[in-house]
Design a protein around this motif. Structure first.
Motif, PDB file in Angstrom:
ATOM      1  N   ALA A  56     -11.889  11.972  35.118  1.00 52.79           N
ATOM      2  CA  ALA A  56     -13.123  12.261  34.371  1.00 52.79           C
ATOM      3  C   ALA A  56     -14.321  11.496  34.931  1.00 52.79           C
ATOM      4  O   ALA A  56     -15.455  11.777  34.549  1.00 52.79           O
ATOM      5  N   GLY A  57     -14.070  10.534  35.812  1.00 56.67           N
ATOM      6  CA  GLY A  57     -15.180   9.846  36.455  1.00 56.67           C
ATOM      7  C   GLY A  57     -15.202   8.334  36.320  1.00 56.67           C
ATOM      8  O   GLY A  57     -16.118   7.683  36.829  1.00 56.67           O
ATOM      9  N   ALA A  58     -14.205   7.756  35.665  1.00 58.80           N
ATOM     10  CA  ALA A  58     -14.181   6.298  35.526  1.00 58.80           C
ATOM     11  C   ALA A  58     -13.718   5.642  36.825  1.00 58.80           C
ATOM     12  O   ALA A  58     -12.856   6.180  37.525  1.00 58.80           O
ATOM     13  N   SER A  59     -14.283   4.491  37.140  1.00 62.27           N
ATOM     14  CA  SER A  59     -13.868   3.733  38.320  1.00 62.27           C
ATOM     15  C   SER A  59     -12.673   2.838  38.025  1.00 62.27           C
ATOM     16  O   SER A  59     -11.897   2.512  38.911  1.00 62.27           O
ATOM     17  N   ALA A  60     -12.579   2.416  36.770  1.00 61.75           N
ATOM     18  CA  ALA A  60     -11.481   1.547  36.346  1.00 61.75           C
ATOM     19  C   ALA A  60     -11.097   1.931  34.921  1.00 61.75           C
ATOM     20  O   ALA A  60     -11.803   2.729  34.284  1.00 61.75           O
ATOM     21  N   VAL A  61      -9.992   1.357  34.462  1.00 56.89           N
ATOM     22  CA  VAL A  61      -9.537   1.649  33.105  1.00 56.89           C
ATOM     23  C   VAL A  61      -9.107   0.353  32.432  1.00 56.89           C
ATOM     24  O   VAL A  61      -8.772  -0.630  33.108  1.00 56.89           O
ATOM     25  N   ALA A  62      -9.101   0.360  31.105  1.00 57.89           N
ATOM     26  CA  ALA A  62      -8.621  -0.806  30.365  1.00 57.89           C
ATOM     27  C   ALA A  62      -7.550  -0.376  29.367  1.00 57.89           C
ATOM     28  O   ALA A  62      -7.723   0.598  28.642  1.00 57.89           O
ATOM     29  N   VAL A  63      -6.467  -1.132  29.375  1.00 57.29           N
ATOM     30  CA  VAL A  63      -5.383  -0.913  28.412  1.00 57.29           C
ATOM     31  C   VAL A  63      -5.667  -1.787  27.193  1.00 57.29           C
ATOM     32  O   VAL A  63      -5.985  -2.974  27.345  1.00 57.29           O
ATOM     33  N   GLY A  64      -5.587  -1.211  26.011  1.00 59.24           N
ATOM     34  CA  GLY A  64      -5.922  -1.961  24.798  1.00 59.24           C
ATOM     35  C   GLY A  64      -4.760  -2.102  23.845  1.00 59.24           C
ATOM     36  O   GLY A  64      -3.802  -2.845  24.091  1.00 59.24           O
ATOM     37  N   THR A  65      -4.810  -1.321  22.785  1.00 58.18           N
ATOM     38  CA  THR A  65      -3.832  -1.415  21.706  1.00 58.18           C
ATOM     39  C   THR A  65      -2.385  -1.273  22.179  1.00 58.18           C
ATOM     40  O   THR A  65      -1.476  -1.847  21.572  1.00 58.18           O
ATOM     41  N   ALA A  66      -2.165  -0.518  23.252  1.00 57.17           N
ATOM     42  CA  ALA A  66      -0.801  -0.307  23.747  1.00 57.17           C
ATOM     43  C   ALA A  66      -0.099  -1.616  24.089  1.00 57.17           C
ATOM     44  O   ALA A  66       1.133  -1.689  24.070  1.00 57.17           O
ATOM     45  N   THR A  67      -0.859  -2.652  24.410  1.00 56.82           N
ATOM     46  CA  THR A  67      -0.249  -3.954  24.706  1.00 56.82           C
ATOM     47  C   THR A  67       0.533  -4.479  23.493  1.00 56.82           C
ATOM     48  O   THR A  67       1.564  -5.127  23.653  1.00 56.82           O
ATOM     49  N   PHE A  68       0.058  -4.178  22.287  1.00 57.76           N
ATOM     50  CA  PHE A  68       0.780  -4.625  21.086  1.00 57.76           C
ATOM     51  C   PHE A  68       2.114  -3.876  20.962  1.00 57.76           C
ATOM     52  O   PHE A  68       3.108  -4.424  20.503  1.00 57.76           O
ATOM     53  N   HIS A  69       2.103  -2.609  21.352  1.00 61.11           N
ATOM     54  CA  HIS A  69       3.306  -1.777  21.314  1.00 61.11           C
ATOM     55  C   HIS A  69       4.291  -2.259  22.376  1.00 61.11           C
ATOM     56  O   HIS A  69       5.476  -2.450  22.099  1.00 61.11           O
ATOM     57  N   GLU A  70       3.785  -2.440  23.565  1.00 60.34           N
ATOM     58  CA  GLU A  70       4.620  -2.871  24.687  1.00 60.34           C
ATOM     59  C   GLU A  70       3.778  -3.755  25.608  1.00 60.34           C
ATOM     60  O   GLU A  70       2.897  -3.255  26.300  1.00 60.34           O
ATOM     61  N   PRO A  71       4.045  -5.059  25.596  1.00 60.27           N
ATOM     62  CA  PRO A  71       3.193  -5.984  26.355  1.00 60.27           C
ATOM     63  C   PRO A  71       3.108  -5.679  27.850  1.00 60.27           C
ATOM     64  O   PRO A  71       2.132  -6.049  28.499  1.00 60.27           O
ATOM     65  N   THR A  72       4.112  -5.012  28.395  1.00 61.87           N
ATOM     66  CA  THR A  72       4.104  -4.742  29.835  1.00 61.87           C
ATOM     67  C   THR A  72       3.387  -3.435  30.190  1.00 61.87           C
ATOM     68  O   THR A  72       3.380  -3.042  31.360  1.00 61.87           O
TER      69      THR A  72
END
Lengths: 263, 308
Positions: free
Chosen positions: B259-275
């Protein structure tokens, strides 16, 4: 730090009482490290729409196995009740700072409300000398594992609000009765886990009796790692008032350092 | 085939891969350091820091929703000076660009916290959280009021030489207006999206699920909303974008890149699975290999919208 992620295998998942289930895992890593009062954060398998892990006090931890007692009440635990032996479950643990080793110069008194009995079992199992367990609940169905404490040689005193088991009344009533009779001859050390009202009442007793009480708190949490700050508790430690993560610095706090919310 | 080049230069921040973590979901670094090798992250965006310590909101602060969660933590943090003293030395042990998320309740607060970090070599960039109310301007949110939005970015721009990312609220009628305003006011990049305003009620007690009554919704439930807004913003500006909102699988991250992003950030999913963050990095690399792409840059903004 001892915390790890472990792919645990279910050994059994079966009704324990009419309302509670026993879930036993093969989890050698976490089982070996688990200390009394610590908890595991359970990822609900195959249900990624249930995003958050569910925290459960460790009930038993021995010979590579680990067990928890849970009540099927919400989206997560209803799904847990359907799990069967052989299935893999991702556990994060052991988490938190649990109960200290009981002071052998004092009389060890465990105070449990409902589910809190499970969280106190390891303290009893690993204590040098048996003490007393005061356990209460609304009715007989809330007395989860009295026989496990009796088997360890502990003196178990029960109270239920409807009188269906043990003394008719609150667990703090039978605790007060013990104190009235024995409080002068032996200094108690309290270890408590249960509903918030009971915990506050135990903390109040500790203050009145001028004794130490270790209180296991329960707040909604997301990460379990001290990152999200959902489960903070206001405490006063070393003269400094601050917010502590229940998941990381707790769940067990000494009663005198807890600053209770007005309610 | 050679390993694809995952490196990204995000507005001057050299990331070894395009994956970072969303502010507020990863603490300040030490929280997850025993479970995850922080050296593997493209960057860390730490939890929001303000000039002075902030106690946050009363409990309950979170509530789980279908495929998501709501939070009203209330930006609890130890304050910028304590962060600098306690956490920056820890983070300096890692080969990891540190992006500090900053916020304030007045423009002066924002300026003050930005200035403090100007003297800190361990800070690779700043991310401006504009989704808080301006107490001097009747509680209007900086992030949804175009004039305040422009003012706060311009003010911070004058106080920092670091790469400045602005984190956009999804709670606006046209994201391109805010994206362009940020670019014109001196932002070097954009982060989007912040959480969606949300509310839930316990019908038995008729009490709100959060003590703050309302909170921010995150998690997979908001991912399609975020993809749409990243796509719109990416077409409107020439500065790089960090796409975030509900990433759980590598595919979710790849959608943002396409969609045009250069980078991404993982958020809430870290609580579900830290890795999760590590699995996203591996998944992106695997995808590039499978599609014979030499670099992540080759994938960015390659959405095909013509006839099927």
């Amino acid at each position: 730090m001892n915390t790890q992620l472990e792919k645990a295998i279910i050994i059994k998942n079966e009704p324990w009482t009419p309302e509670y289930y026993l879930l036993e895992f093969s989890a050698p890593g976490i089982s070996q490290k688990a200390a009394p009062g610590q908890f595991v954060h359970v990822k609900i398998p195959d249900r990624r729409d249930i995003l958050l892990r569910r925290p459960f006090s460790i009930f038993k931890a021995e010979s590579g196995t680990l067990s928890i007692l849970y009540k099927s009440v919400g989206r997560g635990t209803r799904h847990m009740a359907k799990l069967h032996a052989g299935q893999a479950v991702n556990l994060l643990g052991p988490l938190g700072k649990g109960f200290p080793i009981p002071d052998t110069n004092k009389k060890t008194l465990l105070v449990a409300g409902g589910y809190g009995m499970a969280a106190l079992y390891l303290t009893a199992a690993r204590a040098q000398t048996p003490g007393l367990l005061f356990a209460g609940g609304a009715g007989k169905k809330d007395i989860l594992c009295a026989q496990d404490f009796t088997a360890l040689g502990w003196d178990v005193r029960l109270a239920t609000e409807d009188g269906s088991c043990g003394t008719h009344g609150l667990v703090t009533n039978i605790l007060d009765a013990w104190q009235a009779r024995n409080g002068k001859s032996s200094e108690p050390e309290l270890f408590a886990c249960g509903p918030m009202g009971m915990l506050k009442a135990v903390a109040q007793r500790a203050k009145e009796w001028n004794c130490t009480a270790w209180i296991s708190l329960d707040h909604y949490m997301a990460c379990g790692m001290g990152a999200c700050l959902a489960c903070v508790q206001k405490i006063n430690r070393d003269g400094e008032e601050r917010l502590a993560c229940t998941c990381k610095e707790g769940p067990v706090f000494e009663a005198r350092e807890i600053i209770w919310e007005e309610s | 085939m050679n390993q694809p080049d995952l490196r990204v230069n995000l507005a001057g921040i050299a990331m070894k891969n395009p994956v970072t973590v969303a502010s507020g979901t990863f603490g300040y670094g030490p929280e997850y350091a025993d479970l995850i090798d922080l050296n593997r992250l493209g960057a860390i965006v730490v939890k929001g820091v303000s000039l002075n310590p902030c106690p946050g909101n009363p409990l309950p602060r979170i509530h789980e929703t279908p495929a998501g969660m709501m939070n009203a933590i209330g930006l609890q943090n130890p304050g910028a000076k304590a962060f600098i003293k306690t956490y920056l030395p820890f983070l300096a042990n890692y080969d990891l660009p540190v992006i500090v998320n900053i916020w304030g309740r007045t423009i002066e607060d924002y300026e003050g916290v930005a200035e403090l970090f100007e003297g800190e070599p361990g800070v690779a960039g700043l991310e401006l959280n504009v989704s808080c109310p301006n107490i001097k301007e009747g509680g209007n949110s900086f992030g949804t009021h175009p004039d305040l939005f422009e003012q706060v970015i311009s003010a911070v721009r004058k106080k920092t030489t670091r790469p400045l990312l602005v984190k956009l609220s999804p709670n606006v009628p046209d994201i391109t207006v805010f994206a362009k305003t940020a670019e014109q006011a001196g932002a070097d990049g954009l982060s989007l999206i912040n959480t969606l305003p949300a509310m839930a009620i316990d019908v038995e007690t008729r009490r709100p699920r959060l003590a703050n009554v309302v909170g921010g919704l995150s998690g997979p439930a908001i991912h399609p909303v975020a993809v749409k807004l990243v796509w719109e913003a990416a077409r409107a500006v020439n500065i790089p974008i960090v796409g975030m909102g509900g990433i759980l699988d590598p595919e979710d991250a790849l959608e943002f890149i396409i969609a045009g992003a250069s980078a991404v950030a993982v958020g809430t999913a870290t609580f579900h699975e830290p890795t999760t963050v590590l699995r996203i990095i591996e998944g992106i690399e695997e995808y590039l290999l499978r599609h014979h792409l030499k670099s992540i840059a080759e994938l960015r903004g390659t959405l095909k919208t013509g006839a099927r």
